[in-house]
Design an enzyme around this catalytic site. Structure first.
Site, PDB file in Angstrom:
ATOM      1  N   TYR A 111       0.895  -1.427   0.060  1.00 10.50           N
ATOM      2  CA  TYR A 111       0.017  -0.001   0.031  1.00 10.50           C
ATOM      3  C   TYR A 111       0.768   1.187  -0.111  1.00 10.50           C
ATOM      4  CZ  TYR A 111      -3.891   3.311   0.907  1.00 10.50           C
ATOM      5  OH  TYR A 111      -4.935   4.209   0.816  1.00 10.50           O
ATOM      6  N   GLN A 126       9.101  16.298  11.624  1.00 11.16           N
ATOM      7  CA  GLN A 126       8.152  15.346  11.738  1.00 11.16           C
ATOM      8  C   GLN A 126       6.585  15.631  12.212  1.00 11.16           C
ATOM      9  OE1 GLN A 126       8.835  12.189  10.807  1.00 11.16           O
ATOM     10  NE2 GLN A 126      11.059  12.969  10.418  1.00 11.16           N
ATOM     11  N   HIS A 175       4.085  16.065   9.110  1.00  9.78           N
ATOM     12  CA  HIS A 175       3.318  14.959   8.468  1.00  9.78           C
ATOM     13  C   HIS A 175       1.747  15.145   8.479  1.00  9.78           C
ATOM     14  CE1 HIS A 175       6.094  12.086   6.892  1.00  9.78           C
ATOM     15  NE2 HIS A 175       6.969  12.449   7.865  1.00  9.78           N
ATOM     16  N   GLU A 186       8.502   5.543  17.435  1.00 15.80           N
ATOM     17  CA  GLU A 186       8.804   5.197  15.910  1.00 15.80           C
ATOM     18  C   GLU A 186      10.441   5.772  15.882  1.00 15.80           C
ATOM     19  OE1 GLU A 186       7.674   6.122  11.220  1.00 15.80           O
ATOM     20  OE2 GLU A 186       6.889   7.753  12.875  1.00 15.80           O
ATOM     21  N   HIS A 187      10.702   7.031  16.077  1.00 14.99           N
ATOM     22  CA  HIS A 187      12.345   7.378  16.022  1.00 14.99           C
ATOM     23  C   HIS A 187      12.447   7.975  17.281  1.00 14.99           C
ATOM     24  CE1 HIS A 187      10.174   8.596  12.209  1.00 14.99           C
ATOM     25  NE2 HIS A 187      11.187   8.092  11.613  1.00 14.99           N
ATOM     26  N   ASP A 229      14.275   9.204   6.393  1.00 14.85           N
ATOM     27  CA  ASP A 229      12.943   9.052   5.799  1.00 14.85           C
ATOM     28  C   ASP A 229      13.140   8.792   4.491  1.00 14.85           C
ATOM     29  OD1 ASP A 229      11.276   8.980   8.156  1.00 14.85           O
ATOM     30  OD2 ASP A 229      10.874  11.353   7.937  1.00 14.85           O
ATOM     31  N   GLU A 231      -0.922 -35.761  28.564  1.00 15.23           N
ATOM     32  CA  GLU A 231      -1.685 -34.723  27.932  1.00 15.23           C
ATOM     33  C   GLU A 231      -3.131 -35.423  27.474  1.00 15.23           C
ATOM     34  OE1 GLU A 231       0.463 -32.502  24.991  1.00 15.23           O
ATOM     35  OE2 GLU A 231       1.410 -31.491  26.403  1.00 15.23           O
ATOM     36  N   HIS A 237      -1.254 -40.197  19.895  1.00 16.88           N
ATOM     37  CA  HIS A 237       0.117 -39.543  19.370  1.00 16.88           C
ATOM     38  C   HIS A 237       1.234 -40.666  19.743  1.00 16.88           C
ATOM     39  CE1 HIS A 237      -1.565 -35.689  19.036  1.00 16.88           C
ATOM     40  NE2 HIS A 237      -0.237 -35.286  18.634  1.00 16.88           N
TER      41      HIS A 237
END
Length: 418
Positions: free
Chosen positions: A120, A250, A253, A317-318, A351, A405, A410
């Protein structure tokens, strides 16, 4: 920006904001699942006022895009691609076939590319060719067989030429004129025009993020990336104007970005705040920046140990470190998407062109993952072979575990082999 103590800043840190658009997005997903391409065309008209006749971008449209952008722009796309490629290839070289042999058991771990990925790329009123580079390049290097790109068209029903050229240069196989949550639905379910993706990656707005969350029970996603986040840790050695410019870079944005300064110096706190006040009145996108910093930004002052603890709690994020000994501080940061060291490593440069990926975790997910990379486009295939002698060795322990179990069959499946 408000100036507060670090102790008070701790109370401001909270987990990601809850989405209130889940019912609306769920309804969109259901319509795309039911009506396919018809729903995609309908939603482009409804949300963007665009009449899209052909969802797939033609080869001619891509060729035409090269004719309307500059050589400098193409060179810049190539430079960003090449720098990111060097980083991702270095990771890939570490991922060879791994074989483990223990007595009669042989286990092989093989890194294989995912077959089909959907990227995307935000678009429409804005254009982000850099996001195309960041998602397509690692997918291509991983060896993904089919890379699909979805991106919103503009009001004329066309994709921005920079996005088209960036996607083409980086190796996209098909590009589609569709965006928003309905584009995510198309990649998750598949339509007549858009194949179903095995994984969906890339940043987007609130509706895109919610859609990725809602389809993640049936197709893989990279992360739930929210608004941009930046924490700067600074002391008296930092240049207050550079700190202010980095915060502003920043904050531009969107109005919901989250940017803050954590400092050991009251002097730096006041000077940075003064620089921001001075700059915000004269710079482009000042309304967005003002809203972001007023609503979500803050400057906090306190001890260095508390500053590091606060930064780790925010898990942004940063994290940008502009101090006397930035490398030493970076060793104590354990919950950021990306750590940037020193005054010549601004987040705005990372970036685009420093060789790192700008698709990064937000909303405190830096605690558990890093940036998008070639690793997101690989799956680990495990091949295993045992022997009769090895089954004999584990027989007693296998019996104890399976019967404890209450899964006797098994054990019987192994017992019959012996």
């Amino acid at each position: 920006m408000k100036i507060i103590s670090i102790k008070k800043a701790f109370s401001l840190v909270q987990k990601s904001r809850q989405s209130n658009n889940i019912p609306a997005v769920q309804a969109i997903l259901e319509q795309v699942h039911k009506d396919g391409d018809k729903a995609l065309v309908r939603f482009e008209k409804k949300f963007n006022g665009v009449c899209v006749k052909n969802l797939l971008v033609s080869k001619k449209e891509i060729q035409d895009a090269y004719g309307v952008i500059t050589k400098e722009q193409i060179d810049s796309i190539l430079e960003a691609k090449n720098r990111l490629t060097r980083t991702e290839l270095a990771i890939k070289k570490k991922l060879g076939r791994i074989t483990i042999k223990t007595d009669g058991v042989k286990i092989t771990k093989i890194f294989e590319p995912i077959d089909q990925v959907g990227c995307y790329v935000p678009g429409g009123l804005a254009r982000y060719p850099s996001s195309a580079i960041m998602s397509i390049v690692p997918a291509k290097l991983a060896g993904v067989k089919s890379i699909l790109v979805v991106t919103p068209p503009n009001k004329q029903g066309k994709i921005d030429p920079l996005i088209l050229v960036a996607a083409d240069i980086c190796g996209a196989d098909k590009i589609f004129k569709v965006g928003g949550s309905h584009a995510i639905a198309a990649l998750a379910f598949g339509t007549k025009s858009i194949p179903r993706a095995d994984k969906i990656v890339g940043p987007g707005g609130a509706f895109v993020t919610t859609a990725k969350y809602l389809v993640s029970n049936q197709t893989a996603i990279d992360m739930l990336a929210g608004p941009t986040e930046l924490v700067i840790i600074a002391d008296d050695t930092a240049d207050p104007k550079l700190v202010a410019l980095d915060i502003i870079s920043q904050a531009e944005h969107s109005s919901d970005t989250r940017c803050c300064l954590i400092t050991t110096s009251n002097n730096i706190a006041n000077k940075v705040n003064s620089e921001i006040i001075k700059l915000v009145s004269v710079i482009p996108r000042k309304e967005i920046i003002y809203s972001s910093l007023k609503e979500n930004g803050f400057i906090s002052v306190g001890k260095l140990s508390d500053a590091i603890a606060l930064a780790n709690k925010i898990a942004p994020e940063h994290i940008q470190i502009m101090t006397k000994n930035p490398y030493e501080i970076s060793k104590k940061i354990n919950s950021a998407g990306l750590v940037l060291i020193g005054q010549y490593t601004p987040s705005s440069a990372s970036d685009y062109l420093l060789g790192t990926n700008h698709i990064l975790p937000t909303n405190q997910f830096g605690r558990s993952r890093g940036s998008l990379s070639i690793l997101d486009f690989l799956r680990i295939k495990t091949v295993m072979q045992s022997s009769k002698s090895e089954l004999q060795k584990i027989n007693k322990h296998l019996k104890a575990l399976t019967l404890s179990e209450d899964l006797p069959n098994h054990y019987n499946a192994v017992k019959m082999r012996l």
